[in-house]
Design a protein around this motif. Structure first.
Motif, mmCIF file in Angstrom:
data_model
loop_
_atom_site.group_PDB
_atom_site.id
_atom_site.type_symbol
_atom_site.label_atom_id
_atom_site.label_comp_id
_atom_site.label_asym_id
_atom_site.label_seq_id
_atom_site.Cartn_x
_atom_site.Cartn_y
_atom_site.Cartn_z
ATOM 1 N N ASP A 122 -47.438 -16.116 -32.228
ATOM 2 C CA ASP A 122 -48.801 -16.024 -31.704
ATOM 3 C C ASP A 122 -48.785 -15.115 -30.480
ATOM 4 O O ASP A 122 -47.736 -14.935 -29.849
ATOM 5 C CB ASP A 122 -49.324 -17.407 -31.316
ATOM 6 N N PHE A 123 -49.946 -14.569 -30.147
ATOM 7 C CA PHE A 123 -50.066 -13.735 -28.953
ATOM 8 C C PHE A 123 -51.090 -14.334 -27.996
ATOM 9 O O PHE A 123 -52.116 -14.863 -28.418
ATOM 10 C CB PHE A 123 -50.482 -12.311 -29.320
ATOM 11 N N SER A 124 -50.784 -14.198 -26.719
ATOM 12 C CA SER A 124 -51.708 -14.654 -25.692
ATOM 13 C C SER A 124 -52.882 -13.686 -25.575
ATOM 14 O O SER A 124 -52.934 -12.651 -26.265
ATOM 15 C CB SER A 124 -50.997 -14.711 -24.337
ATOM 16 N N GLU A 125 -53.796 -13.999 -24.679
ATOM 17 C CA GLU A 125 -54.841 -13.052 -24.303
ATOM 18 C C GLU A 125 -54.174 -11.736 -23.911
ATOM 19 O O GLU A 125 -53.100 -11.719 -23.311
ATOM 20 C CB GLU A 125 -55.631 -13.593 -23.106
ATOM 21 N N HIS A 126 -54.813 -10.634 -24.226
ATOM 22 C CA HIS A 126 -54.232 -9.326 -23.930
ATOM 23 C C HIS A 126 -54.275 -9.032 -22.428
ATOM 24 O O HIS A 126 -55.222 -9.408 -21.741
ATOM 25 C CB HIS A 126 -54.984 -8.240 -24.709
ATOM 26 N N ILE A 231 -45.795 -15.935 -28.165
ATOM 27 C CA ILE A 231 -45.498 -17.348 -27.987
ATOM 28 C C ILE A 231 -45.199 -17.945 -29.358
ATOM 29 O O ILE A 231 -45.798 -17.537 -30.360
ATOM 30 C CB ILE A 231 -46.697 -18.074 -27.339
ATOM 31 N N LYS A 232 -44.296 -18.901 -29.402
ATOM 32 C CA LYS A 232 -43.913 -19.488 -30.686
ATOM 33 C C LYS A 232 -45.119 -20.097 -31.388
ATOM 34 O O LYS A 232 -45.934 -20.779 -30.775
ATOM 35 C CB LYS A 232 -42.844 -20.564 -30.481
ATOM 36 N N LYS A 233 -45.228 -19.832 -32.679
ATOM 37 C CA LYS A 233 -46.308 -20.403 -33.469
ATOM 38 C C LYS A 233 -46.256 -21.926 -33.416
ATOM 39 O O LYS A 233 -45.180 -22.525 -33.496
ATOM 40 C CB LYS A 233 -46.222 -19.925 -34.924
ATOM 41 N N GLY A 234 -47.425 -22.536 -33.290
ATOM 42 C CA GLY A 234 -47.496 -23.987 -33.272
ATOM 43 C C GLY A 234 -47.521 -24.588 -31.883
ATOM 44 O O GLY A 234 -47.913 -25.749 -31.722
ATOM 45 N N ASN A 235 -47.114 -23.799 -30.865
ATOM 46 C CA ASN A 235 -47.165 -24.323 -29.500
ATOM 47 C C ASN A 235 -48.539 -24.003 -28.912
ATOM 48 O O ASN A 235 -48.687 -23.152 -28.037
ATOM 49 C CB ASN A 235 -46.056 -23.738 -28.634
ATOM 50 N N ASP A 236 -49.552 -24.700 -29.421
ATOM 51 C CA ASP A 236 -50.933 -24.417 -29.032
ATOM 52 C C ASP A 236 -51.207 -24.750 -27.574
ATOM 53 O O ASP A 236 -52.019 -24.084 -26.919
ATOM 54 C CB ASP A 236 -51.895 -25.203 -29.929
ATOM 55 N N ALA A 237 -50.536 -25.771 -27.047
ATOM 56 C CA ALA A 237 -50.761 -26.153 -25.655
ATOM 57 C C ALA A 237 -50.315 -25.051 -24.704
ATOM 58 O O ALA A 237 -51.027 -24.697 -23.754
ATOM 59 C CB ALA A 237 -50.024 -27.450 -25.341
ATOM 60 N N LEU A 238 -49.137 -24.481 -24.970
ATOM 61 C CA LEU A 238 -48.639 -23.405 -24.113
ATOM 62 C C LEU A 238 -49.507 -22.164 -24.268
ATOM 63 O O LEU A 238 -49.846 -21.509 -23.282
ATOM 64 C CB LEU A 238 -47.182 -23.079 -24.449
ATOM 65 N N LYS A 239 -49.886 -21.844 -25.492
ATOM 66 C CA LYS A 239 -50.726 -20.664 -25.713
ATOM 67 C C LYS A 239 -52.044 -20.778 -24.950
ATOM 68 O O LYS A 239 -52.470 -19.835 -24.292
ATOM 69 C CB LYS A 239 -50.988 -20.452 -27.204
#
Length: 276
Positions: A122-126, A231-239
């Motif tokens: 996954d990618f964070s906000e740009h 960011i690792k897929k599935g780590n929605d809290a960190l993202k």
């Protein structure tokens, strides 16, 4: 009560007080005392960040210290999340697999968000949009016309946006892959390759250090490849936490301060202007 009894009592109280302070100190560290790890980081209380070490001004080592635009952005994100930082320097091509495999919490190396990469992370906000450039030997005959690359040996760092772009657009060039910019520019200096394709600010630094033997021949704007933190897929809290931190960093003007420190001559896109 005897003096000996008083002495023992005083020592006992002091020991209990010291123990209390020690326990309090651990608790203040939050997750480090075995507390919750709501953001799902590899080590509670710490953000493990992968980056490169030779891509000035993005991420580079100088005077024994890791610094650069991406490094400062990652540190600012961690600070706003209440986390310590642990940086791990790797070859660029190893960063995304390390994030995907859970060896890193995220990466910070001006990594562009693409559909292909989103299949694995996954990618964070740009947080950045830039240019990529062809750094060429002044004796190569390469000009600002992309057709001049035909038949030339063009260096690229494996797995980068430059790698993908060159495969699609510089079809007449012979692509030679390297693990990092330093090894590619060493090949350019020795004449093994005719040019190297890399980020514009990094190309600028290499050209300036070449004593006139190299030039920036071609510049390519890449707004379609905005940069984010993988960011690792599935780590929605960190993202979500990183997304919110990036938004705040942009909104309150901190992003602009960091950007102007490293890219004083580049225009600032509207989306990165402060709003607070």
């Amino acid at each position: 009560m005897t003096r000996r009894t008083i002495t023992r009592l005083t020592a006992t109280v002091a020991a209990i007080a010291a123990l209390g302070l020690a326990v309090t100190g651990c608790a203040a560290g939050g997750a480090s005392a075995g507390g919750s790890n709501e953001l799902g980081t590899i080590s509670a209380g710490t953000l493990r960040i992968g980056t490169t070490g030779d891509t000035k001004p993005y991420a580079y080592t100088q005077d024994g210290e890791l610094q650069g635009f991406d490094v400062e952005m990652a540190k600012e994100v961690a600070k706003r999340l209440g986390l310590k930082t642990e940086f791990v320097t790797q070859e660029f091509s190893a960063l995304l697999p390390a994030v995907a495999n859970g060896q890193l919490d995220m990466a910070a190396a001006s990594i562009s968000d693409t559909t292909e990469r989103e299949k694995t992370v996954d990618f964070s906000e740009h947080y950045f949009i830039g240019y990529i450039s062809v750094l060429a030997s002044t004796k190569s005959g390469i000009t600002d016309d992309e057709s001049s690359l035909k038949g030339k040996r063009l260096g690229i760092v494996q797995g980068t946006i430059q790698d993908s772009y060159a495969q699609e657009n510089f079809t007449g060039a012979e692509l030679v892959r390297f693990p990092d910019n330093n090894s590619a520019v060493a090949a350019l200096n020795s004449g093994t390759i005719d040019a190297h394709f890399l980020d514009f600010p990094v190309a600028e630094d290499y050209a300036a250090a070449s004593n006139g033997t190299q030039k920036i021949a071609i510049n390519v704007a890449v707004p379609e490849f905005p940069v984010g933190f993988p960011i690792k897929k599935g780590n929605d809290a960190l993202k979500k936490a990183v997304d919110d931190a990036v938004k705040d960093i942009v909104a309150d003007g901190t992003w602009l301060e960091i950007d102007q420190k490293y890219f004083p001559d580049q225009p600032v896109p509207d989306e990165f202007q402060p709003t607070k």
